[in-house]
Structures are given as structure tokens and as C-alpha cells.
Design a protein around this motif. Structure first.
Motif, PDB file in Angstrom:
ATOM      1  N   UNK A 133      -3.572 -10.707  -9.705  1.00  0.00           N
ATOM      2  CA  UNK A 133      -4.519 -11.346  -8.797  1.00  0.00           C
ATOM      3  C   UNK A 133      -3.883 -12.504  -8.027  1.00  0.00           C
ATOM      4  N   UNK A 134      -2.804 -13.091  -8.558  1.00  0.00           N
ATOM      5  CA  UNK A 134      -2.164 -14.202  -7.857  1.00  0.00           C
ATOM      6  C   UNK A 134      -1.340 -13.727  -6.655  1.00  0.00           C
ATOM      7  N   UNK A 135      -0.992 -12.469  -6.651  1.00  0.00           N
ATOM      8  CA  UNK A 135      -0.260 -11.888  -5.511  1.00  0.00           C
ATOM      9  C   UNK A 135      -0.996 -10.649  -5.023  1.00  0.00           C
ATOM     10  N   UNK A 136      -2.330 -10.732  -5.024  1.00  0.00           N
ATOM     11  CA  UNK A 136      -3.115  -9.524  -4.779  1.00  0.00           C
ATOM     12  C   UNK A 136      -2.897  -8.917  -3.394  1.00  0.00           C
ATOM     13  N   UNK A 137      -2.784  -9.750  -2.364  1.00  0.00           N
ATOM     14  CA  UNK A 137      -2.612  -9.199  -1.020  1.00  0.00           C
ATOM     15  C   UNK A 137      -1.329  -8.381  -0.926  1.00  0.00           C
ATOM     16  N   UNK A 138      -0.247  -8.933  -1.445  1.00  0.00           N
ATOM     17  CA  UNK A 138       1.030  -8.215  -1.418  1.00  0.00           C
ATOM     18  C   UNK A 138       0.981  -6.971  -2.298  1.00  0.00           C
ATOM     19  N   UNK A 139       0.412  -7.098  -3.507  1.00  0.00           N
ATOM     20  CA  UNK A 139       0.386  -5.973  -4.444  1.00  0.00           C
ATOM     21  C   UNK A 139      -0.506  -4.846  -3.946  1.00  0.00           C
ATOM     22  N   UNK A 140      -1.665  -5.193  -3.383  1.00  0.00           N
ATOM     23  CA  UNK A 140      -2.566  -4.166  -2.875  1.00  0.00           C
ATOM     24  C   UNK A 140      -1.936  -3.405  -1.710  1.00  0.00           C
ATOM     25  N   UNK A 141      -1.231  -4.127  -0.854  1.00  0.00           N
ATOM     26  CA  UNK A 141      -0.548  -3.463   0.254  1.00  0.00           C
ATOM     27  C   UNK A 141       0.539  -2.529  -0.259  1.00  0.00           C
ATOM     28  N   UNK A 142       1.304  -3.000  -1.241  1.00  0.00           N
ATOM     29  CA  UNK A 142       2.385  -2.188  -1.796  1.00  0.00           C
ATOM     30  C   UNK A 142       1.836  -0.921  -2.447  1.00  0.00           C
ATOM     31  N   UNK A 143       0.768  -1.051  -3.218  1.00  0.00           N
ATOM     32  CA  UNK A 143       0.164   0.114  -3.862  1.00  0.00           C
ATOM     33  C   UNK A 143      -0.338   1.090  -2.805  1.00  0.00           C
ATOM     34  N   UNK A 144      -1.019   0.573  -1.782  1.00  0.00           N
ATOM     35  CA  UNK A 144      -1.502   1.438  -0.710  1.00  0.00           C
ATOM     36  C   UNK A 144      -0.372   2.127   0.029  1.00  0.00           C
ATOM     37  N   UNK A 145       0.720   1.395   0.290  1.00  0.00           N
ATOM     38  CA  UNK A 145       1.873   1.988   0.971  1.00  0.00           C
ATOM     39  C   UNK A 145       2.473   3.132   0.151  1.00  0.00           C
ATOM     40  N   UNK A 146       2.594   2.912  -1.164  1.00  0.00           N
ATOM     41  CA  UNK A 146       3.158   3.947  -2.027  1.00  0.00           C
ATOM     42  C   UNK A 146       2.272   5.194  -2.040  1.00  0.00           C
ATOM     43  N   UNK A 147       0.976   4.999  -2.105  1.00  0.00           N
ATOM     44  CA  UNK A 147       0.056   6.144  -2.123  1.00  0.00           C
ATOM     45  C   UNK A 147       0.104   6.906  -0.801  1.00  0.00           C
ATOM     46  N   UNK A 148       0.187   6.184   0.301  1.00  0.00           N
ATOM     47  CA  UNK A 148       0.269   6.847   1.609  1.00  0.00           C
ATOM     48  C   UNK A 148       1.555   7.657   1.735  1.00  0.00           C
ATOM     49  N   UNK A 149       2.641   7.171   1.130  1.00  0.00           N
ATOM     50  CA  UNK A 149       3.902   7.906   1.159  1.00  0.00           C
ATOM     51  C   UNK A 149       3.852   9.159   0.289  1.00  0.00           C
TER      52      UNK A 149
END
Length: 235
Positions: free
Chosen positions: A129-145
Motif C-alpha cells: 500500500x505504500x507504493x500502491x500506484x507503482x505496484x498497481x501499474x506494474x501488475x496491470x502492465x504484466x497482465x496486459x502483456x
């Protein structure tokens, strides 16, 4: 179809599950994400709904927090976290462990029941949760790939911006010329006063924009751009 199935344990990862659910639905659309507490309609048979949507998904996110291993029923037939993971495994659905928080470690084989030993070999993602913006983007990017249907539905994909209109201006010019090439919108350019003993000049202006030229201009200045405007009274 819910391409993403969020698997989590109540009391361990439900808050992270809700955050991931909201972020992934905002990026890929409501229909591509399944989370039991939101997706199962009142009156539906939850066991059938859970199993059916696991089988229809392309990837299962197994959320693992600090207390994920504490449940004594982990690995048992009546444990729904285990059931969902094993159902995905039997149907060759990609399973991605998501470690919640900075301190959560990948479960060791010695701590897992035999049915889930293979889970330690799966590459993990992390959400904190302390790096949620970065982590959520990374997870979304991986799923899109990984999932073509998610790449097609990705709302963060934008068209390249059109080139900006040209807007040039020149200062005072003495016995000089100014030239401009490239797309022009609106007014074009202005040439400041030219210091000259000659005052005879002609300005000819036409087109849909506007242009102002001053200074010495032997033989006149002519410029045209855009479509020729219709004669007065025309349609």
C-alpha cells in the motif's frame, strides 16, 4: 468474460483484493475482473459461481499476506482458497502469487501442503500500500502483456498526439527575407518594420488565415493558403 480471477483469504488479503479489483476494473473494464464478494449476485449458488468463473478466467491472482499460511484448513478440500487455486491449476490457467506488503515472503515448501508445493515455483508479483500506484501499474502492465484480451481492453493506451501548430515570429528585419515552411494554423507570422528609404510596397492577402507583412517589398508580396473562399453570395 472475467479474464482475471482474484483469489484471497478473508482476514488476510481482502483489503488488497478490493484495491486490486477497483484498479484493474478501472483499467480493463468491469467484465474482465472477478472478485467473489462483489461479483456473486444475491441468491446465486456461490460454489458453482466460483468454480465456473475460475475455469473461464485466463489468470488467477493468488493474494498472499502475512497470515495466509496460518489457516489450519489450507490444503483441505473444504478450504475455498485452496479449491480455487487447484481448480485453476487443473485447467492450465496461469497462477500468479501476489505477495502483500514489503515483508511477506514467498511460502517455503516446508510450510505448504503437498497439493500446493508447486506454488513455490511460480514467479511472484508484489503489492504494497505504500507504493500502491507503482505496484498497481506494474501488475496491470504484466497482465496486459500476458493476456491479449486485456491488452485490447487496456484503457491506458492512448493515440499519439498530433503535431502542434506552427507559430513563428520574427523581430525587426533590415533588407532581409523571412521564410516559413510546415503546417500553419490561424495567423502566420509578422515581420517588423524594415528601415528603408523606399516606402512603395504592395500587400496582397488571401486565404483562410491572416498574414501581415511590412517593409520594403519590391514587386509586391503574394501568399496564398487554404481553399479559395467562395464569391460573395455563394453557398
Amino acid at each position: 468474460m472475467p479474464e482475471i480471477f482474484i483469489n484471497y483469504r478473508t482476514g488476510d488479503g481482502e483489503q488488497a483484493a478490493a484495491t486490486l479489483d477497483n484498479a484493474l476494473r478501472a483499467r480493463f473494464g468491469d467484465g474482465h475482473v472477478y472478485r467473489a464478494s462483489r461479483s456473486i449476485a444475491p441468491g446465486d449458488a456461490f460454489d458453482h459461481d466460483l468454480v465456473n468463473n475460475v475455469r473461464r478466467s485466463s489468470v488467477l491472482l493468488a493474494l498472499i499476506g502475512d497470515h495466509w499460511l496460518d489457516k489450519p484448513t489450507l490444503g483441505h478440500d473444504d478450504d475455498w482458497v485452496t479449491k480455487e487455486i487447484l481448480e485453476a491449476f487443473r485447467h492450465d490457467i496461469r497462477i500468479i502469487p501476489v505477495l502483500i506488503g514489503r515483508r511477506t515472503e514467498r511460502p517455503a515448501k516446508r510450510d505448504l501442503p503437498d497439493a500446493l508445493l508447486w506454488l513455490t515455483d511460480c514467479q511472484t508479483l508484489r503489492y504494497d500500500h505504500q507504493t500502491d500506484e507503482r505496484d498497481l501499474k506494474h501488475i496491470g502492465d504484466q497482465l496486459a502483456d500476458l493476456v491479449p484480451a486485456l491488452a485490447d481492453a487496456d484503457r491506458t493506451t492512448t493515440e499519439p498526439e498530433a503535431p502542434a501548430a506552427t507559430d513563428n515570429s520574427t523581430g525587426d528585419l533590415k533588407n532581409s527575407y523571412a521564410t516559413q515552411t510546415g503546417p500553419v494554423t490561424g495567423s502566420t507570422f509578422h515581420i517588423g518594420p524594415a528601415e528603408s528609404r523606399h516606402s512603395n510596397h504592395t500587400v496582397h492577402q488571401t486565404g483562410t488565415g491572416s498574414n501581415y507583412v511590412a517593409g520594403d517589398s519590391h514587386g509586391g508580396i503574394r501568399q496564398g493558403f487554404g481553399a479559395t473562399p467562395p464569391a460573395e453570395g455563394g453557398e
